[in-house]
Design a protein around this motif. Structure first.
Motif, short mmCIF file in Angstrom:
data_model
loop_
_atom_site.label_atom_id
_atom_site.label_comp_id
_atom_site.label_asym_id
_atom_site.label_seq_id
_atom_site.Cartn_x
_atom_site.Cartn_y
_atom_site.Cartn_z
N LEU A 1 11.93 16.87 71.45
CA LEU A 1 11.45 15.84 72.39
C LEU A 1 10.19 15.17 71.86
CD1 LEU A 1 11.67 17.35 75.97
CD2 LEU A 1 12.57 15.13 75.25
N ALA A 2 9.25 15.98 71.37
CA ALA A 2 7.97 15.43 70.87
C ALA A 2 8.20 14.55 69.65
CB ALA A 2 7.01 16.57 70.54
N GLU A 3 9.16 14.94 68.80
CA GLU A 3 9.39 14.18 67.56
C GLU A 3 10.24 12.94 67.77
OE1 GLU A 3 11.12 16.90 64.70
OE2 GLU A 3 9.55 18.37 65.14
N GLN A 4 11.27 13.04 68.63
CA GLN A 4 12.28 11.98 68.68
C GLN A 4 12.45 11.33 70.05
OE1 GLN A 4 15.63 14.35 67.57
NE2 GLN A 4 15.12 14.35 65.38
N GLY A 5 11.81 11.88 71.08
CA GLY A 5 11.99 11.33 72.42
C GLY A 5 13.25 11.85 73.08
N PHE A 6 13.38 11.52 74.35
CA PHE A 6 14.48 12.05 75.17
C PHE A 6 15.85 11.50 74.76
CE2 PHE A 6 17.14 12.01 79.00
CZ PHE A 6 16.95 13.30 79.49
N ASP A 7 15.87 10.22 74.38
CA ASP A 7 17.15 9.56 74.10
C ASP A 7 17.90 10.22 72.95
OD1 ASP A 7 16.76 7.81 76.11
OD2 ASP A 7 16.14 6.13 74.85
N HIS A 8 17.17 10.84 72.02
CA HIS A 8 17.81 11.45 70.86
C HIS A 8 17.98 12.96 71.01
CE1 HIS A 8 16.14 7.62 69.35
NE2 HIS A 8 17.31 7.55 68.75
N LEU A 9 17.64 13.48 72.19
CA LEU A 9 17.77 14.93 72.39
C LEU A 9 19.26 15.30 72.43
CD1 LEU A 9 15.82 17.31 72.83
CD2 LEU A 9 16.23 17.08 75.27
N ASP A 10 19.59 16.35 71.69
CA ASP A 10 21.00 16.70 71.50
C ASP A 10 21.10 18.23 71.46
OD1 ASP A 10 23.80 16.06 70.40
OD2 ASP A 10 22.93 17.28 68.79
N LEU A 11 21.98 18.79 72.29
CA LEU A 11 22.04 20.26 72.41
C LEU A 11 22.41 20.93 71.09
CD1 LEU A 11 23.57 21.12 75.92
CD2 LEU A 11 21.22 20.63 75.27
N LEU B 1 18.49 21.34 80.26
CA LEU B 1 17.57 21.95 79.29
C LEU B 1 16.14 21.49 79.54
CD1 LEU B 1 17.13 23.67 76.77
CD2 LEU B 1 17.82 21.71 75.37
N VAL B 2 15.97 20.18 79.78
CA VAL B 2 14.62 19.65 80.03
C VAL B 2 14.05 20.20 81.34
CG1 VAL B 2 13.28 17.55 80.46
CG2 VAL B 2 14.96 17.59 78.61
N ALA B 3 14.90 20.35 82.35
CA ALA B 3 14.44 20.93 83.61
C ALA B 3 13.93 22.36 83.38
CB ALA B 3 15.57 20.92 84.64
N ASP B 4 14.66 23.14 82.58
CA ASP B 4 14.24 24.51 82.30
C ASP B 4 12.95 24.52 81.46
OD1 ASP B 4 14.54 27.29 82.62
OD2 ASP B 4 15.45 27.47 80.63
N LEU B 5 12.83 23.56 80.54
CA LEU B 5 11.61 23.45 79.74
C LEU B 5 10.40 23.21 80.64
CD1 LEU B 5 10.13 23.16 76.98
CD2 LEU B 5 10.81 20.76 76.98
N LEU B 6 10.56 22.33 81.61
CA LEU B 6 9.45 22.03 82.53
C LEU B 6 9.09 23.25 83.39
CD1 LEU B 6 10.44 18.40 83.44
CD2 LEU B 6 8.22 19.07 82.53
N THR B 7 10.11 24.00 83.82
CA THR B 7 9.86 25.22 84.59
C THR B 7 9.03 26.19 83.74
OG1 THR B 7 11.97 24.96 85.72
CG2 THR B 7 10.98 27.16 85.79
N ASP B 8 9.44 26.34 82.48
CA ASP B 8 8.74 27.24 81.57
C ASP B 8 7.31 26.76 81.31
OD1 ASP B 8 8.85 29.51 79.65
OD2 ASP B 8 8.45 27.92 78.20
N MET B 9 7.14 25.43 81.14
CA MET B 9 5.79 24.89 80.89
C MET B 9 4.89 25.17 82.08
SD MET B 9 6.96 21.36 79.01
CE MET B 9 5.49 20.41 79.36
#
Lengths: 201, 201
Positions: free
Chosen positions: A30-40, A64-72
């Motif tokens: 996400l940090a490197e490529q942004g959300f649009d290029h996120l790929d499982l 995945l992003v929802a779980d990342l935010l929960t973890d953050m």
């Protein structure tokens, strides 16, 4: 514990290790490529975890992003306890500034906020993240009320939001620099407004 | 004047009419579909203007959005003159809230802000938009200094930023409601902090 490495102390076992690796890889991507290029599949590769595991457990990029935010939210630092309201609010402002200007965390937050503008599930996860962080810091304000620094009835969460707001406004809208003075001024402005009774419910 | 309609009074002539139609169509498309789906051919169709004209004049989607933001800054309402700082700042907060909650303008701003997170030219155009708006409203603060309502040396632009910030923070980050009380509180908080000298340079 999975039991496959007897004698070693591990927090959580294999399932937790997989989650840690996958969420770290998702944050990096996400940090490197942004959300649009996120790929499982790419995240699975970066995490050195089977693609099937990632698809089965997180289902989709938004999951995945929802779980990342929960973890953050879970991993975020506990609030400061400096003994004064201004000290606590400055610690909060400096932490927010540090996060938003961090070379990894800054682009990660920006990517998630951009994604939340066009995806309801990501928006919900983002709002839960801020809710958790605001509730963590709100007791600073309640303690200041108890010490007689602020009027009774002050909305603690609104004071904490007021500290973050100028930093996010600069990052996302006006583009003005996010320097240390800006962070301190955000804390001072929230404290002055709170003392004046602006945030009394 | 293009001279093709003698006797009619038109502001600007055909070139200006084309620009108005194209920018309106671009704004509609952005508000409806977001930045990722913005397409020059679709905008030309919506505006009933030749595709070649749009490509020749704006070149790219980012060029078109930059021009849209320039136009939005030019067309924005002039600042209020209520006679008191708090009155002026409340008028500003209410205008920002009205824009961000407007069924067309709200999604349009959100789309442009999201696009600016991953496109440098859009970010520059967005920052210029806010710079223009902040400069339009800053004299409210300077007049308050002249009237003795605020300490000398108060950074007028920083006060105006402080009014908008809580509204953008809610829209983009925390997701808390953008109600009328929030707008008034944003103005009151900025005024209280300014009176306390927080924004003195």
């Amino acid at each position: 514990m999975d039991g496959d490495e007897p004698g070693t102390i591990r927090p959580g076992g294999r399932t937790a290790r997989v989650r840690t690796a996958v969420l770290r890889a998702a944050g990096d991507a996400l940090a490197e490529q942004g959300f649009d290029h996120l790929d499982l599949a790419d995240v699975a590769r970066r995490a050195d975890v089977g693609k099937t595991t990632v698809y089965r457990r997180w289902g989709s990029v938004t999951g995945l992003v929802a779980d990342l935010l929960t973890d953050m939210a879970e991993q975020s630092l506990p609030r400061a306890r400096t003994g004064s309201l201004l000290g606590d609010l400055k610690a909060n402002a400096r932490l927010v500034r540090k996060t938003l200007t961090d070379p990894r965390q800054g682009p990660l937050f920006t990517a998630v906020i951009a994604a939340a503008t066009c995806d309801a599930r990501t928006a919900e996860a983002l709002h839960r993240f801020y809710e958790t962080r605001i509730k963590e810091w709100a007791p600073c304000v309640d303690e200041a009320i108890d010490r007689g620094e602020l009027p009774a009835g002050t909305d603690a969460e609104e004071v904490i939001r007021a500290v973050s707001a100028p930093l996010y406004y600069r990052l996302l809208a006006s583009g003005d620099p996010l320097d240390a003075a800006t962070a301190d001024r955000a804390a001072e402005a929230a404290e002055a407004a709170a003392r004046a009774g602006v945030f009394v419910r």
